[in-house]
Design a protein around this motif. Structure first.
Motif, PDB file in Angstrom:
ATOM      1  N   ASN A 215       0.838  -1.190   0.000  1.00  0.00           N
ATOM      2  CA  ASN A 215       0.000   0.000   0.000  1.00  0.00           C
ATOM      3  C   ASN A 215       0.876   1.244   0.000  1.00  0.00           C
ATOM      4  O   ASN A 215       1.204   1.785   1.046  1.00  0.00           O
ATOM      5  CB  ASN A 215      -0.930  -0.018   1.215  1.00  0.00           C
ATOM      6  CG  ASN A 215      -2.012   1.018   1.101  1.00  0.00           C
ATOM      7  OD1 ASN A 215      -2.174   1.634   0.064  1.00  0.00           O
ATOM      8  ND2 ASN A 215      -2.739   1.217   2.185  1.00  0.00           N
ATOM      9  N   LEU A 216       1.290   1.704  -1.199  1.00  0.00           N
ATOM     10  CA  LEU A 216       2.074   2.923  -1.326  1.00  0.00           C
ATOM     11  C   LEU A 216       1.147   4.131  -1.341  1.00  0.00           C
ATOM     12  O   LEU A 216       0.068   4.079  -1.941  1.00  0.00           O
ATOM     13  CB  LEU A 216       2.874   2.914  -2.625  1.00  0.00           C
ATOM     14  CG  LEU A 216       4.115   2.045  -2.677  1.00  0.00           C
ATOM     15  CD1 LEU A 216       4.738   2.131  -4.066  1.00  0.00           C
ATOM     16  CD2 LEU A 216       5.125   2.486  -1.651  1.00  0.00           C
ATOM     17  N   PRO A 217       1.555   5.224  -0.699  1.00  0.00           N
ATOM     18  CA  PRO A 217       0.747   6.443  -0.785  1.00  0.00           C
ATOM     19  C   PRO A 217       0.714   6.967  -2.228  1.00  0.00           C
ATOM     20  O   PRO A 217       1.641   6.728  -3.008  1.00  0.00           O
ATOM     21  CB  PRO A 217       1.476   7.437   0.124  1.00  0.00           C
ATOM     22  CG  PRO A 217       2.454   6.649   0.900  1.00  0.00           C
ATOM     23  CD  PRO A 217       2.690   5.372   0.180  1.00  0.00           C
TER      24      PRO A 217
ATOM     25  N   ILE B 110       5.478  10.411  -7.556  1.00  0.00           N
ATOM     26  CA  ILE B 110       6.912  10.742  -7.631  1.00  0.00           C
ATOM     27  C   ILE B 110       7.656   9.663  -8.401  1.00  0.00           C
ATOM     28  O   ILE B 110       8.510   9.951  -9.248  1.00  0.00           O
ATOM     29  CB  ILE B 110       7.497  10.933  -6.218  1.00  0.00           C
ATOM     30  CG1 ILE B 110       6.936  12.220  -5.605  1.00  0.00           C
ATOM     31  CG2 ILE B 110       9.011  10.960  -6.242  1.00  0.00           C
ATOM     32  CD1 ILE B 110       7.243  12.386  -4.134  1.00  0.00           C
ATOM     33  N   PHE B 111       7.336   8.387  -8.157  1.00  0.00           N
ATOM     34  CA  PHE B 111       7.982   7.284  -8.860  1.00  0.00           C
ATOM     35  C   PHE B 111       7.728   7.355 -10.367  1.00  0.00           C
ATOM     36  O   PHE B 111       8.647   7.230 -11.173  1.00  0.00           O
ATOM     37  CB  PHE B 111       7.495   5.940  -8.310  1.00  0.00           C
ATOM     38  CG  PHE B 111       7.860   4.768  -9.167  1.00  0.00           C
ATOM     39  CD1 PHE B 111       9.165   4.318  -9.230  1.00  0.00           C
ATOM     40  CD2 PHE B 111       6.895   4.129  -9.929  1.00  0.00           C
ATOM     41  CE1 PHE B 111       9.506   3.245 -10.022  1.00  0.00           C
ATOM     42  CE2 PHE B 111       7.226   3.056 -10.731  1.00  0.00           C
ATOM     43  CZ  PHE B 111       8.541   2.610 -10.781  1.00  0.00           C
ATOM     44  N   VAL B 112       6.480   7.576 -10.739  1.00  0.00           N
ATOM     45  CA  VAL B 112       6.142   7.640 -12.167  1.00  0.00           C
ATOM     46  C   VAL B 112       6.814   8.842 -12.819  1.00  0.00           C
ATOM     47  O   VAL B 112       7.392   8.733 -13.907  1.00  0.00           O
ATOM     48  CB  VAL B 112       4.608   7.679 -12.352  1.00  0.00           C
ATOM     49  CG1 VAL B 112       4.235   8.020 -13.782  1.00  0.00           C
ATOM     50  CG2 VAL B 112       3.996   6.356 -11.957  1.00  0.00           C
ATOM     51  N   GLY B 113       6.773   9.984 -12.170  1.00  0.00           N
ATOM     52  CA  GLY B 113       7.418  11.177 -12.724  1.00  0.00           C
ATOM     53  C   GLY B 113       8.923  11.017 -12.880  1.00  0.00           C
ATOM     54  O   GLY B 113       9.493  11.380 -13.915  1.00  0.00           O
TER      55      GLY B 113
ATOM     56  N   GLY C 156      10.801  10.793 -16.459  1.00  0.00           N
ATOM     57  CA  GLY C 156      11.877  11.760 -16.663  1.00  0.00           C
ATOM     58  C   GLY C 156      13.193  11.079 -16.987  1.00  0.00           C
ATOM     59  O   GLY C 156      13.914  11.492 -17.900  1.00  0.00           O
ATOM     60  N   ALA C 157      13.516  10.020 -16.259  1.00  0.00           N
ATOM     61  CA  ALA C 157      14.742   9.278 -16.535  1.00  0.00           C
ATOM     62  C   ALA C 157      14.694   8.615 -17.906  1.00  0.00           C
ATOM     63  O   ALA C 157      15.692   8.595 -18.634  1.00  0.00           O
ATOM     64  CB  ALA C 157      14.972   8.226 -15.452  1.00  0.00           C
ATOM     65  N   ALA C 158      13.538   8.088 -18.287  1.00  0.00           N
ATOM     66  CA  ALA C 158      13.403   7.433 -19.582  1.00  0.00           C
ATOM     67  C   ALA C 158      13.548   8.422 -20.738  1.00  0.00           C
ATOM     68  O   ALA C 158      14.001   8.052 -21.818  1.00  0.00           O
ATOM     69  CB  ALA C 158      12.052   6.722 -19.679  1.00  0.00           C
ATOM     70  N   VAL C 159      13.198   9.678 -20.510  1.00  0.00           N
ATOM     71  CA  VAL C 159      13.327  10.696 -21.549  1.00  0.00           C
ATOM     72  C   VAL C 159      14.741  11.281 -21.568  1.00  0.00           C
ATOM     73  O   VAL C 159      15.316  11.507 -22.633  1.00  0.00           O
ATOM     74  CB  VAL C 159      12.268  11.803 -21.345  1.00  0.00           C
ATOM     75  CG1 VAL C 159      12.523  12.993 -22.242  1.00  0.00           C
ATOM     76  CG2 VAL C 159      10.877  11.239 -21.592  1.00  0.00           C
ATOM     77  N   ILE C 160      15.328  11.510 -20.398  1.00  0.00           N
ATOM     78  CA  ILE C 160      16.643  12.158 -20.320  1.00  0.00           C
ATOM     79  C   ILE C 160      17.788  11.177 -20.584  1.00  0.00           C
ATOM     80  O   ILE C 160      18.803  11.544 -21.170  1.00  0.00           O
ATOM     81  CB  ILE C 160      16.800  12.854 -18.952  1.00  0.00           C
ATOM     82  CG1 ILE C 160      15.828  14.035 -18.886  1.00  0.00           C
ATOM     83  CG2 ILE C 160      18.218  13.321 -18.715  1.00  0.00           C
ATOM     84  CD1 ILE C 160      15.755  14.696 -17.543  1.00  0.00           C
ATOM     85  N   LEU C 161      17.630   9.931 -20.179  1.00  0.00           N
ATOM     86  CA  LEU C 161      18.709   8.953 -20.320  1.00  0.00           C
ATOM     87  C   LEU C 161      19.192   8.756 -21.755  1.00  0.00           C
ATOM     88  O   LEU C 161      20.405   8.725 -21.990  1.00  0.00           O
ATOM     89  CB  LEU C 161      18.276   7.622 -19.696  1.00  0.00           C
ATOM     90  CG  LEU C 161      19.369   6.707 -19.205  1.00  0.00           C
ATOM     91  CD1 LEU C 161      20.293   7.408 -18.234  1.00  0.00           C
ATOM     92  CD2 LEU C 161      18.765   5.488 -18.542  1.00  0.00           C
TER      93      LEU C 161
END
Length: 134
Positions: free
Chosen positions: A98-100, A106-109, A113-118
């Motif tokens: 049960n993640l808030p 934050i995880f998805v963002g 972001g990493a998938a676009v910048i990497l």
């Protein structure tokens, strides 16, 4: 194209017809199920079925756009795989995992972001490495 014309002038179905038909049938089944679930939440019959119909007709277009985006950002497919694994684990272990909502956001963002910048960083590093070689 879904059909082609043979040398004798007859129409022949292409394999893409099977793919499109399967995607649309799957979307129809899922939209009926989601419309029933929406009826439990919203009292408006029109709202539930119209939103399901719009989603059903838009899924193929979204799939084509998403495939272009995945091709443009090579690491995005890994994010999608990790996210689908998370969703599956969340469905299986709904009581103990049960993640808030803020943490998931934050995880998805961060992952998108990493998938676009990497890929940009990898291309920069490869160019820098190739310039340094004599």
């Amino acid at each position: 194209s879904l059909f082609r014309t043979s040398s004798s002038g007859r129409w022949q179905a292409m394999p893409m017809l099977v793919v499109v038909t399967t995607v649309e049938l799957t979307a129809a089944v899922c939209s009926i199920d989601s419309a029933r679930a929406k009826l439990m939440q919203f009292p408006s019959l029109f709202l539930a079925f119209s939103s399901a119909a719009i989603a059903m007709f838009g899924i193929r277009s979204f799939f084509l756009v998403f495939m272009d985006v995945v091709e443009a950002f090579s690491f995005l497919r890994y994010f999608v795989a990790i996210f689908l694994i998370y969703l599956g684990a969340n469905i299986i272990f709904v009581q103990s995992m049960n993640l808030p909502d803020a943490m998931l956001f934050i995880f998805v963002g961060a992952a998108v972001g990493a998938a676009v910048i990497l890929p940009v960083l990898v291309q920069f590093a490869l160019r820098k490495h190739s310039v340094e070689k004599p």
